[in-house]
Enzyme design. Structure first.
Site, PDB file in Angstrom:
ATOM      1  N   VAL A 209       0.818  -1.217   0.000  1.00  0.00           N
ATOM      2  CA  VAL A 209       0.000   0.000   0.000  1.00  0.00           C
ATOM      3  C   VAL A 209       0.851   1.266   0.000  1.00  0.00           C
ATOM      4  CG1 VAL A 209      -1.962  -1.122   1.092  1.00  0.00           C
ATOM      5  CG2 VAL A 209      -0.190  -0.084   2.522  1.00  0.00           C
ATOM      6  N   ARG A 213      11.678   5.750   0.605  1.00  0.00           N
ATOM      7  CA  ARG A 213      13.117   5.504   0.535  1.00  0.00           C
ATOM      8  C   ARG A 213      13.597   4.602   1.659  1.00  0.00           C
ATOM      9  NH1 ARG A 213      15.669  11.359   1.305  1.00  0.00           N
ATOM     10  NH2 ARG A 213      13.995  11.833  -0.171  1.00  0.00           N
ATOM     11  N   TYR A 214      12.788   4.476   2.719  1.00  0.00           N
ATOM     12  CA  TYR A 214      13.227   3.677   3.857  1.00  0.00           C
ATOM     13  C   TYR A 214      12.498   2.342   3.974  1.00  0.00           C
ATOM     14  CZ  TYR A 214      15.610   7.924   5.266  1.00  0.00           C
ATOM     15  OH  TYR A 214      16.433   9.022   5.294  1.00  0.00           O
ATOM     16  N   GLU A 216       8.845  -0.315   2.751  1.00  0.00           N
ATOM     17  CA  GLU A 216       7.514  -0.498   2.175  1.00  0.00           C
ATOM     18  C   GLU A 216       6.495  -0.714   3.286  1.00  0.00           C
ATOM     19  OE1 GLU A 216       8.999  -2.951  -1.815  1.00  0.00           O
ATOM     20  OE2 GLU A 216       7.961  -4.001  -0.185  1.00  0.00           O
ATOM     21  N   ASP A 331      10.216  13.897  13.324  1.00  0.00           N
ATOM     22  CA  ASP A 331       9.959  13.755  11.876  1.00  0.00           C
ATOM     23  C   ASP A 331       8.462  13.861  11.610  1.00  0.00           C
ATOM     24  OD1 ASP A 331      10.562  13.453   9.211  1.00  0.00           O
ATOM     25  OD2 ASP A 331      10.634  11.266   9.270  1.00  0.00           O
TER      26      ASP A 331
END
Length: 504
Positions: A209, A213-214, A216, A331
């Protein structure tokens, strides 16, 4: 036996001081020297003899005594070695015995045990050294294995244990939040480590889904229940470890914090994968939701209030046995805020989180080389002026980012029939993938903030939201609002809300 020793000592003392007969040494008159005389037989403080003597004697039950005098008999006593009872010293210059200090041999406790074989130390030495090396090697190996198991959350194999899970009534969580009371870890933050491994091994991946970059994000299935499986890339192992660590050690059960289920290191297709299993929310992230949907003002406030509640829960330290340290997210962005089926938000992705406890005054920053999202970085982060040793500094950067999330919500809110397309913050000032220098120029040098839509002023509620954004973006970090103040203000703005509706 002791009495005999002291008789010999007294005899030696008498001979040394010239008080007894012995082998007479007949020095010439020119050989005589003047000496200090300090002993019971001295008639004057000075005496003459062939040499000067100093004798240190320790008698039983008494402190050592020093005697000084002249010698002319039994010169061989001058060659004797000191013992634990007597030390004899001779010198051959006038008054050379005046300031001489002597020491006795260390006292040795008599022992009736047989003497130790001289070769025994040569045998025992290497054996003991080998045993020490083996012990140190074993200890080092044990510590390495323990650290690896702690990082991976692997403590032993549970096999296919039977689990009894109770379904949660909060949000749209599809898996049970808690085990029965006698099986919980006490943290209230997820399942015990061993149960986590079993759950992870029983999860089937259904569909991907999201990708980043880090890693899935997959929708998974566990006994017919939907779960979210975040699969970290190998280069982001520290984020997986950090998030696992926080969820397993901190009480984070809250409606507006993503519900944690399990964490495991598993092997799929001959490769190692780092899994973080959480509650599944079909609406996805706030970023995705805002691109698909427009909002009525009350729904916008509902999303904002719930996100603020989650942030306030992170920032506050709760004391007591069911307490938690204060946590700064580091973040915060719309991609890390999820929308639940009840149209409330929950905060996700704690891979960069910082923890602080007032009681110990310990700041736990973690060990993650990853940095936050540049588009959402506060000016003090971009110009590298942030105080990294101060926990409040990290909270202030969260507030800056939260103001940007509010701006994203406000753009998609319908006022007088007007609404704008979704755009990320600073979309008209920086490229799609801005560099650190791009953001630094806009935010620090030009001191720009996102443009607040003028139409917000037409709505009394959303005009308050606009003012809140400005107070989140103060250049002075300490002047920004706190998460608790944002939460209370938004709750006040949303009093007597209508049932929220999604406008397609």
């Amino acid at each position: 036996m002791t009495l005999g020793i002291f008789r010999r000592v007294f005899l030696m003392l008498s001979v040394a001081l010239g008080l007894t007969k012995g082998d007479l040494v007949k020095p010439s008159r020119g050989q005589l020297v003047n000496c200090t005389c300090e002993n019971p037989h001295c008639k004057r403080p000075i005496c003459q003899g062939a040499w000067c003597t100093v004798v240190l004697v320790r008698e039983q039950g008494r402190h050592p005594q020093v005697y000084r005098g002249c010698g002319s008999l039994n010169q061989e006593l001058c060659l004797g070695r000191p013992t634990e009872f007597v030390n004899h010293h001779c010198c051959y210059r006038s008054f050379c015995n005046h300031n001489v200090s002597l020491m006795l041999e260390a006292t040795q406790t008599p022992s009736e045990e047989p003497e130790v074989d001289a070769h025994l130390p040569l045998i025992l030495g290497p054996v003991l050294a080998l045993l020490v090396l083996v012990a140190l090697g074993t200890l080092g190996l044990w510590r390495v294995r323990r650290r690896q198991e702690k990082q991976r959350g692997l403590h032993s194999d549970l096999g296919e244990s039977s689990l009894i899970l109770k379904a949660s009534e909060q949000g749209d969580s599809m898996l049970g939040d808690f085990l029965v009371s006698d099986c919980t870890t006490g943290s209230g933050s997820g399942l015990p480590f061993l149960v986590q491994r079993t759950v992870a091994r029983q999860v089937a991946l259904v569909e991907c889904v999201g990708k980043g970059r880090y890693g899935e994000v997959w929708r998974g299935s566990w006994h017919g229940e939907s779960v979210a499986v975040k699969i970290f890339s190998s280069r982001d192992e520290q984020s997986w470890f950090r998030e696992t660590e926080i969820y397993n050690t901190v009480l984070l059960r809250h409606d507006n914090i993503l519900g944690f289920i399990a964490s495991d290191m598993t092997s799929r297709n001959s490769s190692t994968q780092l899994w973080l299993i959480t509650h599944y929310h079909e609406h996805g992230s706030l970023y995705d939701f805002l691109q698909r949907q427009t909002l009525e003002p009350q729904l916008a406030l509902r999303l904002a209030v719930s996100a603020a509640c989650g942030l306030a829960h992170l920032h506050v330290e709760i004391f007591g046995t069911q307490g938690k340290p204060a946590i700064a997210h580091r973040d915060l962005k719309s991609r890390n805020v999820l929308v639940k089926s009840n149209l409330q938000c929950c905060i996700a992705d704690l891979g960069l989180a910082v923890m602080h406890s007032q009681s110990s005054d310990y700041l736990d920053i973690g060990n993650n080389p990853r940095v936050g999202t540049k588009r959402y970085m506060a000016p003090e982060v971009l110009d590298e002026q942030i105080r990294t040793d101060c926990f409040e500094s990290y909270k202030w950067t969260d507030i800056w980012a939260f103001g940007l999330v509010l701006w994203e919500i406000a753009r998609r809110t319908i006022i007088n029939g007007i609404v704008e397309d979704y755009r990320p913050p600073f979309y008209d000032m920086v490229p799609n993938d801005p560099s650190f220098e791009d953001m630094k120029k806009v935010v620090c040098v030009d001191q720009q903030t996102p443009t607040i839509p003028n139409r917000l002023a037409a709505d009394p509620v959303l005009s308050g939201l606009a003012q809140m954004m400005r107070e989140c973006w103060y250049p002075n970090p300490s002047a920004r609002l706190t998460a608790l103040r944002i939460k209370k203000t938004l709750q006040k703005l949303s009093q007597n809300p209508e049932k929220p509706k999604v406008i397609h």
